[in-house]
Design a protein around this motif. Structure first.
Motif, PDB file in Angstrom:
ATOM      1  N   PRO A  50      87.428  18.201 -16.417  1.00 37.23           N
ATOM      2  CA  PRO A  50      87.680  17.849 -17.815  1.00 37.23           C
ATOM      3  C   PRO A  50      89.172  17.699 -18.145  1.00 37.23           C
ATOM      4  CG  PRO A  50      86.069  19.614 -17.679  1.00 37.23           C
ATOM      5  CD  PRO A  50      86.595  19.392 -16.295  1.00 37.23           C
ATOM      6  N   ALA A  51      90.004  18.613 -17.679  1.00 36.17           N
ATOM      7  CA  ALA A  51      91.440  18.533 -17.990  1.00 36.17           C
ATOM      8  C   ALA A  51      92.085  17.327 -17.321  1.00 36.17           C
ATOM      9  CB  ALA A  51      92.146  19.814 -17.559  1.00 36.17           C
ATOM     10  N   GLU A  52      91.671  17.031 -16.086  1.00 36.12           N
ATOM     11  CA  GLU A  52      92.216  15.862 -15.383  1.00 36.12           C
ATOM     12  C   GLU A  52      91.836  14.573 -16.104  1.00 36.12           C
ATOM     13  OE1 GLU A  52      91.937  17.292 -10.771  1.00 36.12           O
ATOM     14  OE2 GLU A  52      90.069  16.865 -11.834  1.00 36.12           O
ATOM     15  N   TRP A  53      90.578  14.475 -16.520  1.00 35.94           N
ATOM     16  CA  TRP A  53      90.119  13.267 -17.206  1.00 35.94           C
ATOM     17  C   TRP A  53      90.826  13.109 -18.553  1.00 35.94           C
ATOM     18  CZ3 TRP A  53      88.152   8.954 -15.773  1.00 35.94           C
ATOM     19  CH2 TRP A  53      87.616   8.077 -16.703  1.00 35.94           C
ATOM     20  N   ASP A  54      90.967  14.209 -19.279  1.00 35.29           N
ATOM     21  CA  ASP A  54      91.663  14.148 -20.572  1.00 35.29           C
ATOM     22  C   ASP A  54      93.113  13.704 -20.390  1.00 35.29           C
ATOM     23  OD1 ASP A  54      89.365  14.944 -21.877  1.00 35.29           O
ATOM     24  OD2 ASP A  54      90.018  17.029 -22.140  1.00 35.29           O
ATOM     25  N   ALA A  55      93.785  14.213 -19.363  1.00 37.09           N
ATOM     26  CA  ALA A  55      95.171  13.813 -19.105  1.00 37.09           C
ATOM     27  C   ALA A  55      95.250  12.325 -18.772  1.00 37.09           C
ATOM     28  CB  ALA A  55      95.757  14.646 -17.969  1.00 37.09           C
ATOM     29  N   PHE A  56      94.319  11.836 -17.965  1.00 35.55           N
ATOM     30  CA  PHE A  56      94.298  10.427 -17.594  1.00 35.55           C
ATOM     31  C   PHE A  56      94.073   9.534 -18.813  1.00 35.55           C
ATOM     32  CE2 PHE A  56      91.632   6.745 -16.386  1.00 35.55           C
ATOM     33  CZ  PHE A  56      92.576   6.037 -15.664  1.00 35.55           C
ATOM     34  N   THR A  57      93.040   9.834 -19.605  1.00 34.80           N
ATOM     35  CA  THR A  57      92.748   8.966 -20.752  1.00 34.80           C
ATOM     36  C   THR A  57      93.845   9.045 -21.809  1.00 34.80           C
ATOM     37  OG1 THR A  57      91.314  10.660 -21.726  1.00 34.80           O
ATOM     38  CG2 THR A  57      90.251   8.953 -20.385  1.00 34.80           C
ATOM     39  N   THR A  58      94.425  10.221 -21.997  1.00 36.60           N
ATOM     40  CA  THR A  58      95.535  10.349 -22.955  1.00 36.60           C
ATOM     41  C   THR A  58      96.719   9.503 -22.506  1.00 36.60           C
ATOM     42  OG1 THR A  58      94.848  12.553 -23.645  1.00 36.60           O
ATOM     43  CG2 THR A  58      97.156  11.967 -24.029  1.00 36.60           C
ATOM     44  N   SER A  59      97.025   9.542 -21.208  1.00 37.50           N
ATOM     45  CA  SER A  59      98.133   8.738 -20.679  1.00 37.50           C
ATOM     46  C   SER A  59      97.887   7.253 -20.894  1.00 37.50           C
ATOM     47  CB  SER A  59      98.323   9.014 -19.185  1.00 37.50           C
ATOM     48  OG  SER A  59      98.695  10.352 -18.979  1.00 37.50           O
ATOM     49  N   GLY A  60      96.646   6.832 -20.705  1.00 31.71           N
ATOM     50  CA  GLY A  60      96.305   5.425 -20.937  1.00 31.71           C
ATOM     51  C   GLY A  60      96.476   5.025 -22.397  1.00 31.71           C
ATOM     52  N   HIS A  61      96.054   5.888 -23.299  1.00 34.13           N
ATOM     53  CA  HIS A  61      96.190   5.601 -24.732  1.00 34.13           C
ATOM     54  C   HIS A  61      97.655   5.561 -25.157  1.00 34.13           C
ATOM     55  CE1 HIS A  61      91.970   5.618 -25.802  1.00 34.13           C
ATOM     56  NE2 HIS A  61      91.802   6.761 -25.149  1.00 34.13           N
ATOM     57  N   CYS A  62      98.493   6.325 -24.467  1.00 29.34           N
ATOM     58  CA  CYS A  62      99.921   6.386 -24.814  1.00 29.34           C
ATOM     59  C   CYS A  62     100.725   5.273 -24.167  1.00 29.34           C
ATOM     60  CB  CYS A  62     100.495   7.739 -24.399  1.00 29.34           C
ATOM     61  SG  CYS A  62      99.833   9.121 -25.327  1.00 29.34           S
ATOM     62  N   GLY A  63     100.088   4.449 -23.344  1.00 30.82           N
ATOM     63  CA  GLY A  63     100.768   3.322 -22.733  1.00 30.82           C
ATOM     64  C   GLY A  63     101.493   3.633 -21.430  1.00 30.82           C
ATOM     65  N   GLU A  64     101.251   4.794 -20.839  1.00 32.69           N
ATOM     66  CA  GLU A  64     101.948   5.154 -19.609  1.00 32.69           C
ATOM     67  C   GLU A  64     101.612   4.242 -18.440  1.00 32.69           C
ATOM     68  OE1 GLU A  64     102.209   9.273 -18.464  1.00 32.69           O
ATOM     69  OE2 GLU A  64     102.003   9.890 -20.566  1.00 32.69           O
ATOM     70  N   ASP A  66     100.986   0.912 -18.825  1.00 38.74           N
ATOM     71  CA  ASP A  66     101.302  -0.472 -19.178  1.00 38.74           C
ATOM     72  C   ASP A  66     102.323  -1.035 -18.194  1.00 38.74           C
ATOM     73  OD1 ASP A  66      99.663  -0.080 -21.335  1.00 38.74           O
ATOM     74  OD2 ASP A  66     101.258  -0.113 -22.834  1.00 38.74           O
ATOM     75  N   ARG A  67     102.198  -2.315 -17.927  1.00 43.49           N
ATOM     76  CA  ARG A  67     103.156  -2.988 -17.058  1.00 43.49           C
ATOM     77  C   ARG A  67     104.488  -3.117 -17.805  1.00 43.49           C
ATOM     78  NH1 ARG A  67      99.927  -8.054 -14.402  1.00 43.49           N
ATOM     79  NH2 ARG A  67      98.093  -6.863 -13.812  1.00 43.49           N
TER      80      ARG A  67
END
Length: 70
Positions: A50-64, A66-67
């Motif tokens: 759960p913590a790994e998935w939350d970190a991944f999706t949060t990073s995606g939402h924050c644009g980490e 992005d190209r």
């Protein structure tokens, strides 16, 4: 830990094309999440806690992921 991947209801994003190269996601027991290649559903899958998935999706939402602008 070995996750039971048969218990999950696999789905892909509504933004995915029907013939596109996509990943599928399934919510598993204990809050774990499975990720696999939609073209090879019987092949290997990655699983995340759960913590790994939350970190991944949060990073995606924050644009980490992005190209950078070229």
């Amino acid at each position: 830990m070995t996750d039971d991947l048969t218990e999950g209801r696999w789905f892909k994003s509504s933004y995915s094309e029907t013939t596109g190269q996509c990943v599928e996601v399934a919510h598993l027991s204990g809050g774990r999440v499975g990720v696999r290649d939609s073209k090879n559903p019987s092949g290997p899958a990655l699983t995340f806690g759960p913590a790994e998935w939350d970190a991944f999706t949060t990073s995606g939402h924050c644009g980490e992921f992005d190209r950078p602008n070229s």
